[in-house]
Design an enzyme around this catalytic site. Structure first.
Site, PDB file in Angstrom:
ATOM      1  N   LEU A  13     -57.881   2.542  27.653  1.00 47.23           N
ATOM      2  CA  LEU A  13     -57.265   2.425  26.339  1.00 47.23           C
ATOM      3  C   LEU A  13     -58.281   2.386  25.202  1.00 47.23           C
ATOM      4  CD1 LEU A  13     -54.369  -0.017  27.253  1.00 47.23           C
ATOM      5  CD2 LEU A  13     -54.334   2.479  27.127  1.00 47.23           C
ATOM      6  N   HIS A  14     -59.502   1.960  25.478  1.00 42.89           N
ATOM      7  CA  HIS A  14     -60.501   1.911  24.394  1.00 42.89           C
ATOM      8  C   HIS A  14     -60.925   3.310  23.943  1.00 42.89           C
ATOM      9  CE1 HIS A  14     -64.590   2.109  26.707  1.00 42.89           C
ATOM     10  NE2 HIS A  14     -63.695   2.889  27.238  1.00 42.89           N
ATOM     11  N   ASP A  15     -60.589   4.329  24.715  1.00 35.82           N
ATOM     12  CA  ASP A  15     -60.925   5.704  24.357  1.00 35.82           C
ATOM     13  C   ASP A  15     -59.890   6.342  23.431  1.00 35.82           C
ATOM     14  OD1 ASP A  15     -63.282   5.825  25.822  1.00 35.82           O
ATOM     15  OD2 ASP A  15     -62.282   6.552  27.619  1.00 35.82           O
ATOM     16  N   ILE A  67     -62.911   2.283  20.714  1.00 33.35           N
ATOM     17  CA  ILE A  67     -62.597   1.098  19.921  1.00 33.35           C
ATOM     18  C   ILE A  67     -62.418  -0.077  20.863  1.00 33.35           C
ATOM     19  CG2 ILE A  67     -60.123   1.623  19.891  1.00 33.35           C
ATOM     20  CD1 ILE A  67     -60.045   0.273  17.108  1.00 33.35           C
ATOM     21  N   GLU A  68     -63.083  -1.157  20.540  1.00 35.53           N
ATOM     22  CA  GLU A  68     -62.907  -2.400  21.290  1.00 35.53           C
ATOM     23  C   GLU A  68     -62.019  -3.284  20.428  1.00 35.53           C
ATOM     24  OE1 GLU A  68     -63.750  -2.077  24.187  1.00 35.53           O
ATOM     25  OE2 GLU A  68     -65.425  -0.687  24.139  1.00 35.53           O
TER      26      GLU A  68
END
Length: 118
Positions: free
Chosen positions: A26-28, A71-72
């Protein structure tokens, strides 16, 4: 646990499993694409049985980190994203600050807080 290749932008082919595990996926993606992924998992989940386990950073800084197209997200952002997908966080497991976490979520819905099951 059995790893399986799957296009997570299409409906989940395996229905009603105990857990759907998403590690560093999901961070991608931005929130819109993550929502598609999570909605596909939620549609396959069995109420009161299935969980989504998200293995990502759940940072505790006031602002998320963006690096190299990833995104973290902060804990608040995870809660908002999962809630929008019809999921409720049960617990966030973090061994130490600023390390990866396991976010445990289940389907949200009527009676989720009163312990009743169907």
């Amino acid at each position: 646990m059995e790893p399986m290749a799957h296009d997570f932008f299409t409906p989940q082919p395996i229905m009603g499993t105990r857990a759907y595990y998403l590690r560093n996926i999901l961070h991608d993606w931005g929130d819109e694409k993550c929502l598609i992924i999570l909605l596909n998992k939620a549609a396959a989940m069995k109420p009161w049985y299935s969980k989504v386990l998200v293995n990502e950073f759940a940072i505790f800084r006031p602002r998320p980190l963006c690096l190299l197209g990833a995104i973290e997200r902060a804990e608040k952002q995870w809660r908002e994203l999962l809630t929008t997908a019809g999921l409720q966080i049960e617990r966030i497991w973090t061994a130490e600050p600023e390390s990866q976490s396991i976010i445990e979520a289940r389907l949200a819905g009527p009676g989720v807080d009163d312990g009743e099951s169907t």
